[in-house]
Design a protein around this motif. Structure first.
Motif, PDB file in Angstrom:
ATOM      1  N   LEU A  23      61.972  42.706  44.144  1.00  0.00           N
ATOM      2  CA  LEU A  23      61.843  41.282  44.238  1.00  0.00           C
ATOM      3  C   LEU A  23      60.119  41.020  43.972  1.00  0.00           C
ATOM      4  CD1 LEU A  23      64.248  39.856  46.985  1.00  0.00           C
ATOM      5  CD2 LEU A  23      64.408  39.695  44.357  1.00  0.00           C
ATOM      6  N   PHE A  24      59.510  41.972  44.749  1.00  0.00           N
ATOM      7  CA  PHE A  24      57.910  41.751  44.436  1.00  0.00           C
ATOM      8  C   PHE A  24      57.398  42.066  43.095  1.00  0.00           C
ATOM      9  CE2 PHE A  24      53.882  43.322  45.140  1.00  0.00           C
ATOM     10  CZ  PHE A  24      52.995  42.274  45.566  1.00  0.00           C
ATOM     11  N   ILE A  25      58.022  42.918  42.677  1.00  0.00           N
ATOM     12  CA  ILE A  25      58.087  43.631  41.208  1.00  0.00           C
ATOM     13  C   ILE A  25      58.316  42.722  40.237  1.00  0.00           C
ATOM     14  CG2 ILE A  25      58.416  45.369  39.546  1.00  0.00           C
ATOM     15  CD1 ILE A  25      58.145  47.487  41.538  1.00  0.00           C
ATOM     16  N   MET A  26      59.408  42.045  40.514  1.00  0.00           N
ATOM     17  CA  MET A  26      59.914  40.757  39.433  1.00  0.00           C
ATOM     18  C   MET A  26      59.125  39.641  39.414  1.00  0.00           C
ATOM     19  SD  MET A  26      64.090  41.392  40.077  1.00  0.00           S
ATOM     20  CE  MET A  26      64.348  39.627  39.623  1.00  0.00           C
ATOM     21  N   ALA A  27      58.543  39.419  40.806  1.00  0.00           N
ATOM     22  CA  ALA A  27      57.688  38.109  40.744  1.00  0.00           C
ATOM     23  C   ALA A  27      56.489  38.488  39.987  1.00  0.00           C
ATOM     24  CB  ALA A  27      57.468  38.021  42.207  1.00  0.00           C
ATOM     25  N   LEU A  28      55.563  39.784  39.990  1.00  0.00           N
ATOM     26  CA  LEU A  28      54.392  40.051  39.197  1.00  0.00           C
ATOM     27  C   LEU A  28      55.056  39.967  37.832  1.00  0.00           C
ATOM     28  CD1 LEU A  28      52.975  42.960  41.286  1.00  0.00           C
ATOM     29  CD2 LEU A  28      52.276  40.626  41.124  1.00  0.00           C
ATOM     30  N   TYR A  29      55.813  40.614  37.470  1.00  0.00           N
ATOM     31  CA  TYR A  29      56.464  40.530  35.989  1.00  0.00           C
ATOM     32  C   TYR A  29      56.685  39.458  35.291  1.00  0.00           C
ATOM     33  CZ  TYR A  29      58.303  41.768  31.700  1.00  0.00           C
ATOM     34  OH  TYR A  29      58.852  42.070  30.234  1.00  0.00           O
ATOM     35  N   PHE A  30      57.419  38.643  35.960  1.00  0.00           N
ATOM     36  CA  PHE A  30      57.523  37.127  35.673  1.00  0.00           C
ATOM     37  C   PHE A  30      56.402  36.130  35.447  1.00  0.00           C
ATOM     38  CE2 PHE A  30      62.055  38.109  36.680  1.00  0.00           C
ATOM     39  CZ  PHE A  30      62.595  38.242  35.351  1.00  0.00           C
ATOM     40  N   GLY A  31      55.453  36.523  36.372  1.00  0.00           N
ATOM     41  CA  GLY A  31      54.479  35.987  36.278  1.00  0.00           C
ATOM     42  C   GLY A  31      53.515  36.103  34.927  1.00  0.00           C
ATOM     43  N   PHE A  32      53.873  37.584  34.782  1.00  0.00           N
ATOM     44  CA  PHE A  32      53.073  37.909  33.258  1.00  0.00           C
ATOM     45  C   PHE A  32      53.860  37.233  32.301  1.00  0.00           C
ATOM     46  CE2 PHE A  32      53.077  40.870  29.666  1.00  0.00           C
ATOM     47  CZ  PHE A  32      51.661  40.838  29.219  1.00  0.00           C
ATOM     48  N   ALA A  33      55.353  36.973  32.352  1.00  0.00           N
ATOM     49  CA  ALA A  33      55.929  36.450  31.314  1.00  0.00           C
ATOM     50  C   ALA A  33      55.544  34.981  30.996  1.00  0.00           C
ATOM     51  CB  ALA A  33      57.515  36.745  31.582  1.00  0.00           C
ATOM     52  N   LYS A  46      39.199  34.075  27.724  1.00  0.00           N
ATOM     53  CA  LYS A  46      38.417  35.458  27.687  1.00  0.00           C
ATOM     54  C   LYS A  46      37.914  35.330  29.092  1.00  0.00           C
ATOM     55  CE  LYS A  46      38.473  35.992  23.187  1.00  0.00           C
ATOM     56  NZ  LYS A  46      40.138  36.465  22.709  1.00  0.00           N
ATOM     57  N   MET A  47      37.615  36.757  29.591  1.00  0.00           N
ATOM     58  CA  MET A  47      37.147  36.802  30.756  1.00  0.00           C
ATOM     59  C   MET A  47      35.718  36.555  30.927  1.00  0.00           C
ATOM     60  SD  MET A  47      39.669  37.906  32.725  1.00  0.00           S
ATOM     61  CE  MET A  47      38.799  38.521  34.168  1.00  0.00           C
ATOM     62  N   ALA A  48      35.015  36.258  31.996  1.00  0.00           N
ATOM     63  CA  ALA A  48      33.500  35.698  32.056  1.00  0.00           C
ATOM     64  C   ALA A  48      32.792  36.429  30.998  1.00  0.00           C
ATOM     65  CB  ALA A  48      33.075  35.668  33.298  1.00  0.00           C
ATOM     66  N   GLY A  49      32.298  36.288  29.918  1.00  0.00           N
ATOM     67  CA  GLY A  49      31.266  36.663  29.185  1.00  0.00           C
ATOM     68  C   GLY A  49      31.691  38.061  28.502  1.00  0.00           C
ATOM     69  N   SER A  50      32.931  38.202  28.447  1.00  0.00           N
ATOM     70  CA  SER A  50      33.588  39.283  27.445  1.00  0.00           C
ATOM     71  C   SER A  50      34.425  38.823  26.494  1.00  0.00           C
ATOM     72  CB  SER A  50      34.142  40.319  28.458  1.00  0.00           C
ATOM     73  OG  SER A  50      35.414  40.136  28.933  1.00  0.00           O
ATOM     74  N   LEU A  51      35.008  39.867  25.583  1.00  0.00           N
ATOM     75  CA  LEU A  51      35.903  39.558  24.812  1.00  0.00           C
ATOM     76  C   LEU A  51      37.461  39.838  25.168  1.00  0.00           C
ATOM     77  CD1 LEU A  51      33.908  40.866  21.638  1.00  0.00           C
ATOM     78  CD2 LEU A  51      34.359  38.575  22.211  1.00  0.00           C
ATOM     79  N   ILE A  52      37.456  40.319  26.154  1.00  0.00           N
ATOM     80  CA  ILE A  52      38.863  40.757  26.803  1.00  0.00           C
ATOM     81  C   ILE A  52      39.382  39.613  27.521  1.00  0.00           C
ATOM     82  CG2 ILE A  52      39.965  42.170  28.662  1.00  0.00           C
ATOM     83  CD1 ILE A  52      37.463  44.123  28.392  1.00  0.00           C
ATOM     84  N   PRO A  53      40.799  39.353  26.983  1.00  0.00           N
ATOM     85  CA  PRO A  53      41.580  38.142  27.426  1.00  0.00           C
ATOM     86  C   PRO A  53      41.953  38.607  28.744  1.00  0.00           C
ATOM     87  CG  PRO A  53      42.695  39.188  25.681  1.00  0.00           C
ATOM     88  CD  PRO A  53      41.610  39.836  25.762  1.00  0.00           C
ATOM     89  N   PHE A  54      42.355  37.176  29.624  1.00  0.00           N
ATOM     90  CA  PHE A  54      42.781  37.538  30.836  1.00  0.00           C
ATOM     91  C   PHE A  54      44.245  37.987  30.820  1.00  0.00           C
ATOM     92  CE2 PHE A  54      45.445  35.641  34.426  1.00  0.00           C
ATOM     93  CZ  PHE A  54      44.841  36.155  35.489  1.00  0.00           C
ATOM     94  N   GLY A  55      44.996  37.992  30.014  1.00  0.00           N
ATOM     95  CA  GLY A  55      46.429  38.491  29.703  1.00  0.00           C
ATOM     96  C   GLY A  55      46.414  40.012  29.765  1.00  0.00           C
ATOM     97  N   LEU A  56      45.306  40.524  28.939  1.00  0.00           N
ATOM     98  CA  LEU A  56      45.215  41.858  28.848  1.00  0.00           C
ATOM     99  C   LEU A  56      44.856  42.754  30.281  1.00  0.00           C
ATOM    100  CD1 LEU A  56      45.256  44.569  27.123  1.00  0.00           C
ATOM    101  CD2 LEU A  56      42.879  43.934  26.760  1.00  0.00           C
ATOM    102  N   VAL A  57      43.976  41.951  30.972  1.00  0.00           N
ATOM    103  CA  VAL A  57      43.622  42.342  32.362  1.00  0.00           C
ATOM    104  C   VAL A  57      44.784  42.201  33.155  1.00  0.00           C
ATOM    105  CG1 VAL A  57      41.936  42.041  34.210  1.00  0.00           C
ATOM    106  CG2 VAL A  57      41.137  41.545  31.970  1.00  0.00           C
ATOM    107  N   TYR A  58      45.346  41.384  33.104  1.00  0.00           N
ATOM    108  CA  TYR A  58      46.665  41.211  34.067  1.00  0.00           C
ATOM    109  C   TYR A  58      47.587  42.173  33.780  1.00  0.00           C
ATOM    110  CZ  TYR A  58      50.378  38.646  36.818  1.00  0.00           C
ATOM    111  OH  TYR A  58      51.414  38.520  37.447  1.00  0.00           O
ATOM    112  N   PHE A  59      47.816  42.444  32.658  1.00  0.00           N
ATOM    113  CA  PHE A  59      49.004  43.664  32.099  1.00  0.00           C
ATOM    114  C   PHE A  59      48.425  45.019  32.856  1.00  0.00           C
ATOM    115  CE2 PHE A  59      50.552  46.848  29.073  1.00  0.00           C
ATOM    116  CZ  PHE A  59      51.892  46.627  29.260  1.00  0.00           C
ATOM    117  N   VAL A  60      47.213  45.192  32.426  1.00  0.00           N
ATOM    118  CA  VAL A  60      46.726  46.545  33.025  1.00  0.00           C
ATOM    119  C   VAL A  60      46.809  46.444  34.822  1.00  0.00           C
ATOM    120  CG1 VAL A  60      44.766  47.878  33.343  1.00  0.00           C
ATOM    121  CG2 VAL A  60      45.084  46.798  31.072  1.00  0.00           C
ATOM    122  N   GLY A  61      46.484  45.399  35.162  1.00  0.00           N
ATOM    123  CA  GLY A  61      46.740  45.359  36.553  1.00  0.00           C
ATOM    124  C   GLY A  61      48.191  45.511  37.178  1.00  0.00           C
ATOM    125  N   LEU A  62      49.101  44.985  36.245  1.00  0.00           N
ATOM    126  CA  LEU A  62      50.474  45.130  36.431  1.00  0.00           C
ATOM    127  C   LEU A  62      50.964  46.578  36.371  1.00  0.00           C
ATOM    128  CD1 LEU A  62      52.356  42.583  34.486  1.00  0.00           C
ATOM    129  CD2 LEU A  62      52.295  42.790  36.860  1.00  0.00           C
TER     130      LEU A  62
END
Length: 92
Positions: A23-33, A46-62
């Motif tokens: 359930l915890f993993i599903m909550a994290l994944y559906f947050g990404f969805a 974009k993350m503060a002062g960079s070209l990397i979008p927040f979605g990419l950082v979230y995905f790597v964190g997942l």
């Protein structure tokens, strides 16, 4: 040697732990969805002062969080049953 009742109790505990982790993993994944739906602007930012979008950082964190959650599950499951050989006897 463990009794069949002990084995059933252990299986119930492990199944409950698996359900909580799933359930915890599903909550994290559906947050990404949700990033492709109502939270599209947040994930495209974009993350503060960079070209990397927040979605990419979230995905790597997942990915890292899934591995960490799996390691936590394995550690807790091992603590629940230090005598794995006895349980495998009943599983045959």
């Amino acid at each position: 040697m463990s009794t069949p009742q002990d084995v059933q109790t252990l299986i119930r505990k492990k199944n409950r732990l698996r359900l909580i982790m799933a359930l915890f993993i599903m909550a994290l994944y559906f947050g990404f969805a949700l990033g492709y739906g109502p939270l599209n602007e947040l994930f495209a930012e974009k993350m503060a002062g960079s070209l990397i979008p927040f979605g990419l950082v979230y995905f790597v964190g997942l990915i890292f969080s899934f591995v960490i959650i799996e390691m936590i599950y394995l550690k807790i499951a091992k603590q629940l049953d230090p005598k794995e050989d006895e349980v495998s006897h009943y599983a045959k």
